[in-house]
Design a protein around this motif. Sequence first.
Motif, short mmCIF file in Angstrom:
data_model
loop_
_atom_site.label_atom_id
_atom_site.label_comp_id
_atom_site.label_asym_id
_atom_site.label_seq_id
_atom_site.Cartn_x
_atom_site.Cartn_y
_atom_site.Cartn_z
N ALA A 49 0.85 -1.18 0.00
CA ALA A 49 0.00 0.00 0.00
C ALA A 49 0.89 1.24 0.00
O ALA A 49 2.01 1.21 0.52
N ASP A 50 0.38 2.32 -0.58
CA ASP A 50 1.19 3.54 -0.64
C ASP A 50 1.66 3.98 0.75
O ASP A 50 2.76 4.49 0.91
N SER A 51 0.83 3.76 1.73
CA SER A 51 1.17 4.21 3.09
C SER A 51 2.36 3.45 3.68
O SER A 51 2.97 3.91 4.65
N MET A 52 2.67 2.29 3.10
CA MET A 52 3.75 1.46 3.66
C MET A 52 4.96 1.38 2.76
O MET A 52 5.99 0.85 3.17
N LYS A 53 4.86 1.89 1.56
CA LYS A 53 6.00 1.81 0.64
C LYS A 53 7.20 2.54 1.21
O LYS A 53 7.09 3.65 1.73
N GLY A 54 8.36 1.91 1.10
CA GLY A 54 9.59 2.50 1.59
C GLY A 54 9.82 2.34 3.08
O GLY A 54 10.90 2.64 3.58
N ARG A 55 8.79 1.88 3.78
CA ARG A 55 8.92 1.70 5.24
C ARG A 55 8.74 0.26 5.68
O ARG A 55 8.91 -0.06 6.87
N SER A 56 8.39 -0.61 4.75
CA SER A 56 8.13 -1.98 5.15
C SER A 56 8.64 -2.95 4.09
O SER A 56 8.80 -2.59 2.92
N THR A 57 8.88 -4.18 4.56
CA THR A 57 9.32 -5.24 3.68
C THR A 57 8.58 -6.51 4.05
O THR A 57 8.63 -6.95 5.21
N ILE A 58 7.91 -7.09 3.07
CA ILE A 58 7.22 -8.36 3.28
C ILE A 58 8.12 -9.47 2.76
O ILE A 58 8.81 -9.31 1.75
N SER A 59 8.11 -10.59 3.44
CA SER A 59 8.91 -11.73 3.01
C SER A 59 8.25 -13.01 3.52
O SER A 59 7.33 -12.96 4.34
N ARG A 60 8.72 -14.12 3.02
CA ARG A 60 8.20 -15.41 3.46
C ARG A 60 9.30 -16.45 3.40
O ARG A 60 10.22 -16.35 2.60
N ASP A 61 9.14 -17.46 4.24
CA ASP A 61 10.04 -18.61 4.27
C ASP A 61 9.16 -19.84 4.10
O ASP A 61 8.55 -20.31 5.08
N ASN A 62 9.07 -20.33 2.89
CA ASN A 62 8.18 -21.47 2.64
C ASN A 62 8.65 -22.74 3.33
O ASN A 62 7.84 -23.62 3.63
N ALA A 63 9.94 -22.84 3.60
CA ALA A 63 10.44 -24.01 4.31
C ALA A 63 9.97 -24.03 5.76
O ALA A 63 9.85 -25.09 6.38
N LYS A 64 9.69 -22.82 6.29
CA LYS A 64 9.27 -22.72 7.68
C LYS A 64 7.80 -22.31 7.82
O LYS A 64 7.32 -22.04 8.93
N ASN A 65 7.11 -22.25 6.68
CA ASN A 65 5.68 -21.91 6.69
C ASN A 65 5.41 -20.62 7.44
O ASN A 65 4.45 -20.52 8.24
N THR A 66 6.21 -19.63 7.16
CA THR A 66 6.12 -18.38 7.90
C THR A 66 6.26 -17.18 6.97
O THR A 66 7.05 -17.22 6.03
N MET A 67 5.49 -16.15 7.26
CA MET A 67 5.58 -14.89 6.54
C MET A 67 5.96 -13.80 7.53
O MET A 67 5.65 -13.92 8.73
N PHE A 68 6.59 -12.75 7.01
CA PHE A 68 7.06 -11.68 7.87
C PHE A 68 6.66 -10.32 7.30
O PHE A 68 6.45 -10.18 6.09
N LEU A 69 6.59 -9.35 8.18
CA LEU A 69 6.46 -7.97 7.75
C LEU A 69 7.38 -7.13 8.63
O LEU A 69 7.12 -6.98 9.83
N GLN A 70 8.44 -6.64 8.03
CA GLN A 70 9.34 -5.73 8.73
C GLN A 70 8.84 -4.31 8.52
O GLN A 70 8.69 -3.87 7.38
N MET A 71 8.56 -3.62 9.60
CA MET A 71 8.03 -2.26 9.53
C MET A 71 9.00 -1.31 10.22
O MET A 71 9.37 -1.54 11.37
N ASN A 72 9.37 -0.27 9.51
CA ASN A 72 10.30 0.72 10.03
C ASN A 72 9.66 2.10 10.04
O ASN A 72 8.63 2.32 9.40
N ASP A 73 10.29 3.00 10.77
CA ASP A 73 9.82 4.39 10.83
C ASP A 73 8.31 4.43 11.12
O ASP A 73 7.54 5.10 10.44
N LEU A 74 7.92 3.70 12.13
CA LEU A 74 6.50 3.60 12.45
C LEU A 74 5.93 4.92 12.92
O LEU A 74 6.62 5.72 13.59
N ARG A 75 4.68 5.14 12.57
CA ARG A 75 3.98 6.39 12.89
C ARG A 75 2.75 6.07 13.73
O ARG A 75 2.24 4.95 13.70
N PRO A 76 2.25 7.06 14.46
CA PRO A 76 1.04 6.81 15.26
C PRO A 76 -0.13 6.28 14.43
O PRO A 76 -0.91 5.46 14.92
#
Length: 116
Positions: free
Chosen positions: A61-88
């Motif tokens: 989403a535009d609101s998260m571009k440049g501040r977040s990274t989505i990733s997944r590890d299919n071997a571990k059946n897990t998805m991640f969302l790294q969020m930086n510069d968080l705002r209220p």
Amino acid sequence: EVQLVESGGGLVQPGGSLRLSCAASGFTFSNYDMRWVRQAPGKGLDWVSAIKTDGGSTYYADSMKGRSTISRDNAKNTMFLQMNDLRPDDTAVYYCSAHSGPYNYWGQGTRVTVSS
């Protein structure tokens, strides 16, 4: 039993970072596109980010571009969302979801609060 379990939420100060995780079980994780959506207090669901089955394509989403990274590890059946510069206004319950054809699964959410 299908399960999606989110974790990693919490209280963080503005400008801080969090890494959300979504652990999947009960279905073939690698066959499912995955998404993060969020619901701010008193508001509807907002799509945040998505990742295709092999992790090769990601969307934000535009609101998260440049501040977040989505990733997944299919071997571990897990998805991640790294969020930086968080705002209220990132304060919300964050949900992960899995999608494949007519099959859609949702987790129970993890709460993120951004406040000083």
